[in-house]
Design a protein around this motif. Structure first.
Motif, PDB file in Angstrom:
ATOM      1  N   ARG A  48      26.491  30.641 -17.938  1.00 48.42           N
ATOM      2  CA  ARG A  48      26.970  31.896 -18.523  1.00 48.42           C
ATOM      3  C   ARG A  48      27.572  32.816 -17.459  1.00 48.42           C
ATOM      4  N   HIS A  49      28.055  32.248 -16.387  1.00 48.40           N
ATOM      5  CA  HIS A  49      28.566  33.062 -15.283  1.00 48.40           C
ATOM      6  C   HIS A  49      30.030  32.712 -15.032  1.00 48.40           C
ATOM      7  N   GLY A  50      30.623  33.427 -14.109  1.00 47.67           N
ATOM      8  CA  GLY A  50      32.017  33.202 -13.773  1.00 47.67           C
ATOM      9  C   GLY A  50      32.216  31.929 -12.973  1.00 47.67           C
ATOM     10  N   PRO A  51      33.489  31.609 -12.682  1.00 47.34           N
ATOM     11  CA  PRO A  51      33.788  30.352 -11.976  1.00 47.34           C
ATOM     12  C   PRO A  51      33.245  30.303 -10.553  1.00 47.34           C
ATOM     13  N   LEU A  52      32.999  31.456  -9.938  1.00 44.16           N
ATOM     14  CA  LEU A  52      32.499  31.478  -8.564  1.00 44.16           C
ATOM     15  C   LEU A  52      30.983  31.585  -8.491  1.00 44.16           C
ATOM     16  N   GLY A  53      30.314  31.753  -9.614  1.00 51.67           N
ATOM     17  CA  GLY A  53      28.864  31.902  -9.621  1.00 51.67           C
ATOM     18  C   GLY A  53      28.140  30.563  -9.695  1.00 51.67           C
ATOM     19  N   LYS A  54      26.841  30.606  -9.475  1.00 47.18           N
ATOM     20  CA  LYS A  54      25.992  29.421  -9.551  1.00 47.18           C
ATOM     21  C   LYS A  54      24.709  29.784 -10.275  1.00 47.18           C
ATOM     22  N   CYS A  55      24.160  28.836 -11.020  1.00 47.73           N
ATOM     23  CA  CYS A  55      22.879  29.024 -11.684  1.00 47.73           C
ATOM     24  C   CYS A  55      22.083  27.731 -11.587  1.00 47.73           C
ATOM     25  N   VAL A  56      20.924  27.693 -12.223  1.00 46.32           N
ATOM     26  CA  VAL A  56      20.063  26.512 -12.114  1.00 46.32           C
ATOM     27  C   VAL A  56      20.706  25.270 -12.725  1.00 46.32           C
ATOM     28  N   HIS A  57      21.710  25.454 -13.569  1.00 39.83           N
ATOM     29  CA  HIS A  57      22.347  24.314 -14.228  1.00 39.83           C
ATOM     30  C   HIS A  57      23.488  23.710 -13.409  1.00 39.83           C
ATOM     31  N   CYS A  58      23.960  24.413 -12.390  1.00 37.81           N
ATOM     32  CA  CYS A  58      25.090  23.886 -11.613  1.00 37.81           C
ATOM     33  C   CYS A  58      24.904  24.021 -10.111  1.00 37.81           C
ATOM     34  N   VAL A  59      23.766  24.570  -9.671  1.00 40.69           N
ATOM     35  CA  VAL A  59      23.542  24.697  -8.236  1.00 40.69           C
ATOM     36  C   VAL A  59      23.393  23.299  -7.633  1.00 40.69           C
ATOM     37  N   PRO A  60      23.869  23.069  -6.414  1.00 42.17           N
ATOM     38  CA  PRO A  60      23.748  21.732  -5.814  1.00 42.17           C
ATOM     39  C   PRO A  60      22.290  21.288  -5.708  1.00 42.17           C
ATOM     40  N   LEU A  61      22.049  19.997  -5.960  1.00 44.26           N
ATOM     41  CA  LEU A  61      20.714  19.417  -5.885  1.00 44.26           C
ATOM     42  C   LEU A  61      20.484  18.832  -4.502  1.00 44.26           C
ATOM     43  N   GLU A  62      19.232  18.767  -4.116  1.00 41.24           N
ATOM     44  CA  GLU A  62      18.875  18.133  -2.851  1.00 41.24           C
ATOM     45  C   GLU A  62      18.975  16.613  -2.994  1.00 41.24           C
ATOM     46  N   PRO A  63      19.233  15.898  -1.899  1.00 40.77           N
ATOM     47  CA  PRO A  63      19.405  14.436  -1.995  1.00 40.77           C
ATOM     48  C   PRO A  63      18.135  13.694  -2.405  1.00 40.77           C
ATOM     49  N   PHE A  64      16.980  14.356  -2.357  1.00 44.41           N
ATOM     50  CA  PHE A  64      15.730  13.706  -2.731  1.00 44.41           C
ATOM     51  C   PHE A  64      15.279  14.083  -4.143  1.00 44.41           C
ATOM     52  N   ASP A  65      16.147  14.697  -4.940  1.00 46.45           N
ATOM     53  CA  ASP A  65      15.783  15.129  -6.287  1.00 46.45           C
ATOM     54  C   ASP A  65      15.445  13.917  -7.158  1.00 46.45           C
ATOM     55  N   GLU A  66      14.167  13.770  -7.544  1.00 47.49           N
ATOM     56  CA  GLU A  66      13.707  12.578  -8.264  1.00 47.49           C
ATOM     57  C   GLU A  66      14.302  12.494  -9.662  1.00 47.49           C
ATOM     58  N   ASP A  67      14.459  13.634 -10.325  1.00 47.22           N
ATOM     59  CA  ASP A  67      15.007  13.621 -11.679  1.00 47.22           C
ATOM     60  C   ASP A  67      16.446  13.102 -11.669  1.00 47.22           C
TER      61      ASP A  67
END
Length: 609
Positions: free
Chosen positions: A132-151
């Motif tokens: 629900r944010h602008g093109p330059l913003g980040k939220c929990v749905h699009c923030v970069p994930l860590e390389p060890f993210d199990e999900d």
């Protein structure tokens, strides 16, 4: 009375406290800092701010009081960087300076040095429905994930059960301390030496020297994430031995480690050639014999830009010779690797340790892989890749693990004896009521020790070495009647008449023969040719072709009775084939090259035949 004050100095190695006084000069204080951190003069810089501003230099000739440095203040020390790298800061994730204090200085593999510098994060696009944010913003749905993210790893296709080793390191070093206290300890199953409070084992033991009990866990990471054969020809030539004899066979994989981009910070073992050592194979067993050429093979491979990355063996039983099918014997109802194979793999991995800067020993685990050529669910030949866990490596290294004679899927942890103390080994299981219970590893299901690795072939084949319709024979296949000698070399040269010399000579097994043959080994004079093959440089190969060594090789080939098409073209010394044959002759008994006009061999004195 001037009361002493304590100034804290933070460096990439940690924080140390320096005792000083208010009237102490900067030069005196910096000498104390250099002594405490083990630096030479001018080997470091000290700043009042973390962002490298407010540098404190000896040239200021002021006291600490005038610089407003008081008791309890924090200063920041940065070692002097080489030219071009001064922009690197302490915040660089998993930098080379994040070494445990006391760990040895080691040079890691090139692929490890490359992956350390990579970001490794998994970047995601903006979700049109949830964001629900602008093109330059980040939220929990699009923030970069860590390389060890199990999900994330579990939702890949196919799912990834093991994170990469470098992702595991990022997980360990991702906290606020940036891995300052991280140390990858190698497991030891031996009694610590030097304990003087009691008699040595078996008369005495104490908690200081006694190794800890081991509870086996399934390893969450793996050192290699993919095994790839450069082309099908490499594997087909290896399988030819089983096809022709029905006996099992073994070989060492030579290749290189590269980045595996399908998994964050992954490593791939690319196989360019298979070397087959001396061995005795039957339909259901393999025995590896001592190889006098092992060191030479490793040396030649290194000059070709390759290294030993693993081993491969067959476990094939023909099911229908008319259809060309094989038996599907290794599955979830039987076993994937037997206990004896796990012990062998663990022994190989201990011989090829993985250099690691985060380990006090300078090494941790291994990148050495195991490949099994066996029947798949479709009754065709499949290649399955594995490694054994670091816990298995420790049990094998300290001789604590044995195979079971009547159950290949079970291992057995040795019991302590008067000669050796063995710590208790446990594993966790689920009983019939669904409860987690701890079992003593006597016996032990080897599935707790195994890590599976995907084995693949590329869509677009890669060729480090040239492929010929009439290839040079593979070493140590005398039981098939395939021998490496100058007769086979002459036959190979007569059948391969390419105008490009590099295509003819670029064969791993041929290069090994030129170096290791007993008649004229070229170990000291083949470096130029190996460099030409490594860099695929035809001009370099042509330069070596004009050497005396190649001319002598051609002379030896011309005496075995195989007509070499174009020998005069390839000859380095000039003259025709008949002139070379008439000039010198090779003894049929000892292959010694004799001068013309002699009737008896100068070496063995037998008559010319």
């Amino acid at each position: 009375v001037l009361l002493p004050q304590i100034i804290r100095v933070q460096s990439p190695e940690g924080v140390k406290r320096i005792t000083a006084t208010k009237r102490e000069t900067v030069a005196t204080f910096l000498k104390k800092v250099a002594k405490e951190f083990g630096f030479r003069n001018n080997g470091f810089s000290v700043y009042t701010n973390r962002n490298r501003t407010g540098e404190i230099t000896a040239a200021q000739n002021k006291s600490l009081n005038l610089l407003k440095i008081k008791h309890g203040d924090m200063l920041f020390l940065y070692p002097s960087s080489p030219a071009g790298s001064s922009s690197e800061t302490m915040d660089t994730s998993v930098s080379q300076s994040l070494r445990p204090v006391g760990a040895p200085q080691v040079v890691e593999d090139e692929i490890d040095q490359y992956l350390i510098k990579q970001d490794g994060k998994i970047y995601r696009n903006r979700d049109q429905q949830l964001c629900r944010h602008g093109p330059l913003g980040k939220c929990v749905h699009c923030v970069p994930l860590e390389p060890f993210d199990e999900d994330y790893l579990n939702h890949l296709e196919p799912p990834v059960k093991h994170m990469s080793f470098h992702a595991y390191i990022r997980k360990l070093t991702g906290g606020a301390d940036k891995g300052k206290f991280v140390a990858l300890e190698n497991i030891s199953c031996k009694i610590k030496s030097g304990c003087e409070g009691h008699p040595p084992w078996p008369e005495g033991i104490c908690t200081k020297c006694q190794p800890s009990a081991i509870t086996l866990n399934r390893q969450k990471y793996r050192h290699v994430d993919n095994i790839m054969f450069e082309n099908h020809t490499i594997a087909d030539r290896f399988l030819d031995f089983w096809r022709k004899t029905g006996n099992q066979h073994l070989g060492y994989l030579y290749g290189r480690y590269t980045e595996h981009k399908d998994i964050p910070l992954g490593i791939r073992a690319e196989v360019a050639a298979i070397y087959e050592p001396p061995q005795i194979g039957t339909q259901n067993s393999l025995e590896i014999l001592e190889d006098p050429k092992a060191e030479v093979v490793d040396e030649i491979a290194a000059k070709l830009g390759l290294r030993k990355v693993g081993w491969i063996f067959t476990d094939l039983v023909s099911e229908d010779t008319r259809k060309g099918t094989v038996r599907y014997s290794r599955n979830k109802d039987t076993y994937y690797l037997s206990a004896e194979e796990c012990i062998t793999a663990g022994n190989f991995q201990n011989q090829q340790p993985n250099i690691c800067r985060l380990s006090p020993d300078g090494h941790f685990g291994s990148k050495f892989v195991t490949v099994v050529a066996t029947g798949g669910p479709d009754n065709q030949v499949h290649f399955e890749g594995y490694q054994v866990s670091n816990q298995c490596m420790a049990l094998v290294r300290d001789e604590c693990l044995l195979p079971c004679r009547d159950a290949p899927e079970l291992g057995y942890a040795k019991e302590s004896s008067s000669e050796q103390y063995v710590p208790d080994v446990f594993y966790k299981d689920i009983d019939k009521f669904g409860n987690e219970i701890t079992q003593l590893a006597r016996p032990l299901p080897v599935e707790y020790l195994i890590i599976d690795i995907t084995t693949t072939f590329p869509k677009d084949p890669v060729y480090t070495f040239s492929i010929s319709q009439n290839p040079f024979p593979i070493e140590n296949r005398d039981v098939l009647g395939e021998t490496q000698d100058f007769h086979s070399l002459a036959t190979y040269l007569s059948q391969n008449t390419s105008s490009i010399f590099l295509d003819i000579i670029s064969d791993f097994h041929l290069l090994l023969f030129l170096v290791t043959n007993e008649v004229m080994p070229l170990r000291d004079s083949i470096s130029l040719l190996l460099e030409a093959v490594r860099t695929k440089n035809e001009e370099l190969a042509q330069t070596w072709k004009k050497s005396e060594q190649w001319a002598t090789i051609e002379q030896l080939c011309s005496t075995v009775g195989v007509p070499l098409a174009g020998l005069q073209e390839y000859g380095a010394m000039g003259g025709s084939t008949h002139a070379v044959s008439a000039a010198m002759w090779a003894c049929q008994h000892c292959t010694f090259m004799n001068q013309p006009g002699t009737d008896h061999c100068e070496m063995c004195s037998l008559p010319r035949t």
